[in-house]
Write a protein that holds these residues in place. Sequence first.
Motif, PDB file in Angstrom:
ATOM      1  N   GLU A  26      42.407  95.531  -7.293  1.00 41.86           N
ATOM      2  CA  GLU A  26      41.738  94.683  -8.271  1.00 41.86           C
ATOM      3  C   GLU A  26      40.355  95.220  -8.666  1.00 41.86           C
ATOM      4  OE1 GLU A  26      41.841  90.556  -7.001  1.00 41.86           O
ATOM      5  OE2 GLU A  26      39.814  90.334  -7.809  1.00 41.86           O
ATOM      6  N   LEU A  27      39.580  95.592  -7.650  1.00 36.44           N
ATOM      7  CA  LEU A  27      38.203  96.029  -7.925  1.00 36.44           C
ATOM      8  C   LEU A  27      38.143  97.429  -8.514  1.00 36.44           C
ATOM      9  CD1 LEU A  27      36.194  94.923  -4.748  1.00 36.44           C
ATOM     10  CD2 LEU A  27      35.995  93.958  -7.028  1.00 36.44           C
ATOM     11  N   PHE A  28      39.000  98.325  -8.024  1.00 40.43           N
ATOM     12  CA  PHE A  28      38.830  99.744  -8.361  1.00 40.43           C
ATOM     13  C   PHE A  28      40.046 100.361  -9.049  1.00 40.43           C
ATOM     14  CE2 PHE A  28      36.683  98.826  -4.241  1.00 40.43           C
ATOM     15  CZ  PHE A  28      35.383  98.779  -4.724  1.00 40.43           C
ATOM     16  N   GLU A  29      41.085  99.551  -9.263  1.00 35.34           N
ATOM     17  CA  GLU A  29      42.324 100.068  -9.853  1.00 35.34           C
ATOM     18  C   GLU A  29      42.842 101.300  -9.120  1.00 35.34           C
ATOM     19  OE1 GLU A  29      41.820 100.501 -14.113  1.00 35.34           O
ATOM     20  OE2 GLU A  29      42.082  98.359 -14.463  1.00 35.34           O
ATOM     21  N   LEU A  89      40.157 107.823  -1.820  1.00 37.79           N
ATOM     22  CA  LEU A  89      40.170 106.668  -2.722  1.00 37.79           C
ATOM     23  C   LEU A  89      39.016 106.700  -3.719  1.00 37.79           C
ATOM     24  CD1 LEU A  89      41.216 103.828  -0.258  1.00 37.79           C
ATOM     25  CD2 LEU A  89      42.627 105.459  -1.499  1.00 37.79           C
ATOM     26  N   ASP A  90      38.166 107.709  -3.605  1.00 36.09           N
ATOM     27  CA  ASP A  90      37.084 107.915  -4.562  1.00 36.09           C
ATOM     28  C   ASP A  90      36.133 106.712  -4.654  1.00 36.09           C
ATOM     29  OD1 ASP A  90      35.602 109.289  -6.484  1.00 36.09           O
ATOM     30  OD2 ASP A  90      36.721 108.396  -8.138  1.00 36.09           O
ATOM     31  N   LEU A  91      35.834 106.125  -3.507  1.00 32.94           N
ATOM     32  CA  LEU A  91      34.828 105.055  -3.500  1.00 32.94           C
ATOM     33  C   LEU A  91      33.464 105.664  -3.247  1.00 32.94           C
ATOM     34  CD1 LEU A  91      36.441 102.139  -1.442  1.00 32.94           C
ATOM     35  CD2 LEU A  91      36.656 102.710  -3.848  1.00 32.94           C
ATOM     36  N   ASP A  92      32.422 105.084  -3.823  1.00 34.59           N
ATOM     37  CA  ASP A  92      31.073 105.511  -3.458  1.00 34.59           C
ATOM     38  C   ASP A  92      30.389 104.359  -2.732  1.00 34.59           C
ATOM     39  OD1 ASP A  92      29.881 103.742  -5.406  1.00 34.59           O
ATOM     40  OD2 ASP A  92      30.335 105.222  -6.957  1.00 34.59           O
ATOM     41  N   ILE A 134      28.032 102.401  -3.549  1.00 36.49           N
ATOM     42  CA  ILE A 134      27.802 101.192  -4.349  1.00 36.49           C
ATOM     43  C   ILE A 134      29.107 100.387  -4.412  1.00 36.49           C
ATOM     44  CG2 ILE A 134      27.177 100.309  -6.622  1.00 36.49           C
ATOM     45  CD1 ILE A 134      24.811 101.591  -5.342  1.00 36.49           C
ATOM     46  N   ASP A 135      30.221 101.097  -4.527  1.00 33.90           N
ATOM     47  CA  ASP A 135      31.527 100.424  -4.472  1.00 33.90           C
ATOM     48  C   ASP A 135      31.674  99.679  -3.148  1.00 33.90           C
ATOM     49  OD1 ASP A 135      32.237 101.566  -6.904  1.00 33.90           O
ATOM     50  OD2 ASP A 135      33.153 103.310  -5.956  1.00 33.90           O
ATOM     51  N   ASP A 192      30.144  96.356  -3.262  1.00 31.30           N
ATOM     52  CA  ASP A 192      30.999  95.410  -3.988  1.00 31.30           C
ATOM     53  C   ASP A 192      32.146  94.926  -3.101  1.00 31.30           C
ATOM     54  OD1 ASP A 192      29.410  95.875  -6.186  1.00 31.30           O
ATOM     55  OD2 ASP A 192      30.825  97.197  -7.202  1.00 31.30           O
ATOM     56  N   SER A 245      35.807  94.054 -12.731  1.00 26.65           N
ATOM     57  CA  SER A 245      34.749  94.264 -11.740  1.00 26.65           C
ATOM     58  C   SER A 245      33.728  95.257 -12.268  1.00 26.65           C
ATOM     59  CB  SER A 245      35.342  94.796 -10.431  1.00 26.65           C
ATOM     60  OG  SER A 245      35.791  96.125 -10.620  1.00 26.65           O
ATOM     61  N   LEU A 254      34.932  98.801 -11.932  1.00 29.14           N
ATOM     62  CA  LEU A 254      35.824  99.264 -12.997  1.00 29.14           C
ATOM     63  C   LEU A 254      35.034  99.620 -14.241  1.00 29.14           C
ATOM     64  CD1 LEU A 254      39.051  97.128 -13.174  1.00 29.14           C
ATOM     65  CD2 LEU A 254      38.735  99.489 -12.426  1.00 29.14           C
ATOM     66  N   ARG A 274      33.617 102.977 -13.772  1.00 34.23           N
ATOM     67  CA  ARG A 274      34.634 104.028 -13.906  1.00 34.23           C
ATOM     68  C   ARG A 274      35.011 104.258 -15.368  1.00 34.23           C
ATOM     69  NH1 ARG A 274      34.651 102.499  -8.932  1.00 34.23           N
ATOM     70  NH2 ARG A 274      35.702 103.653  -7.276  1.00 34.23           N
TER      71      ARG A 274
END
Lengths: 82, 262
Positions: free
Chosen positions: A17-20, A36-39, A41-42, A45, B235, B238, B241
């Motif tokens: 939901e948050l990051f697709e 998963l390519d999160l940073d 800041i993600d 969240d 979000s 998103l 991105r």
Amino acid sequence: MVSQQQVFETLRTYLVELFEIPPEKIRPEALLLEDLDLDSIDAVDLVVKLQDYTGRKISPAEFKSVRTVQDVVERVHAQFAP
Amino acid sequence: MLRERLNHAWRLAVTGLAFIGFGLGGVVLATLVIPLAGWTARDRMQARERGQRIVQWSFRLFATALQGLGIITLRLSGAERLAACRGVIVVANHPTLIDVVLLIAHVPHAQCVVKHQLFRNPFLKGMVRVMGYIRNDLEAEAFVEACRLALDEGQNLIIFPEGTRTVPGMPLHFRRGFANVATLTRRPLLLVSIVCEPVMLTKGAPWYRIPPRPGGYRITVEDLIEIEPYLRLTSRALGARRLVADLQDFFTRRLSDARTGA
């Protein structure tokens, strides 16, 4: 008592939901940054979202050492401990 | 033939001198001029503004000198929009070493995100420190806060989403830091495309490998992107991105148009 599997399922929904992120990429051993390519800041969240789920405050320090999806599941699961 | 050889030799010599001049000029500004202007200011804000004005006009002088000496040509369209901007994130692609110099020359109240290596560069560390430029290796939240502070003060934040110069011949690859800043501070982004043909001072090329003709810069002030539509997505993450993807596409298209002469 919430099981680790339930936590994992919830986390997966949030990640989608948050990051697709494609659901099939979300496996316990997946690395948050690299796979998963999160940073970071993600991550903030995500922590906010997880706090809503557990109903408890999660300190950023607790999340400093997480690297994989399974790490998150364990941290969150521990929040439900009585 | 002889004329071309002479012109090449001239540009090579002047390029070398320009490097030395820029390095030494930077040291003098950082250790003498800017601190002096700061000490006589009534407060921190005025000191900062003076510093930014000194750097802007010094860089403009430098850019003018490079043009006058036949090292580069520069066509800038939309300069008045750069001159008028306040509290915006200036986003540009980064083909050559002196892009930031050419931008700062035309952006008032310029704050920049700079590569952390510059804080160790003997010629530039004084400058980046005295100007309080923002290191790109700050921890993510501290980075966003530093950017927010600057933007709230009405400074314009110059940022190159590629993080470093474009590798010639490789597709653009934008990192996400600028989009995190934009989505968290809700500031608009002013896009600036930079084309240099023939290209010079690219990544990995030594300074003395100069192009056959003066480097031809075309700097174009493009759209101002409002952040609101990106914040309406499911979000913030998103939105960030999508913003990265959109701007990367935009710049890629602009650069390919420029190559084909469209």
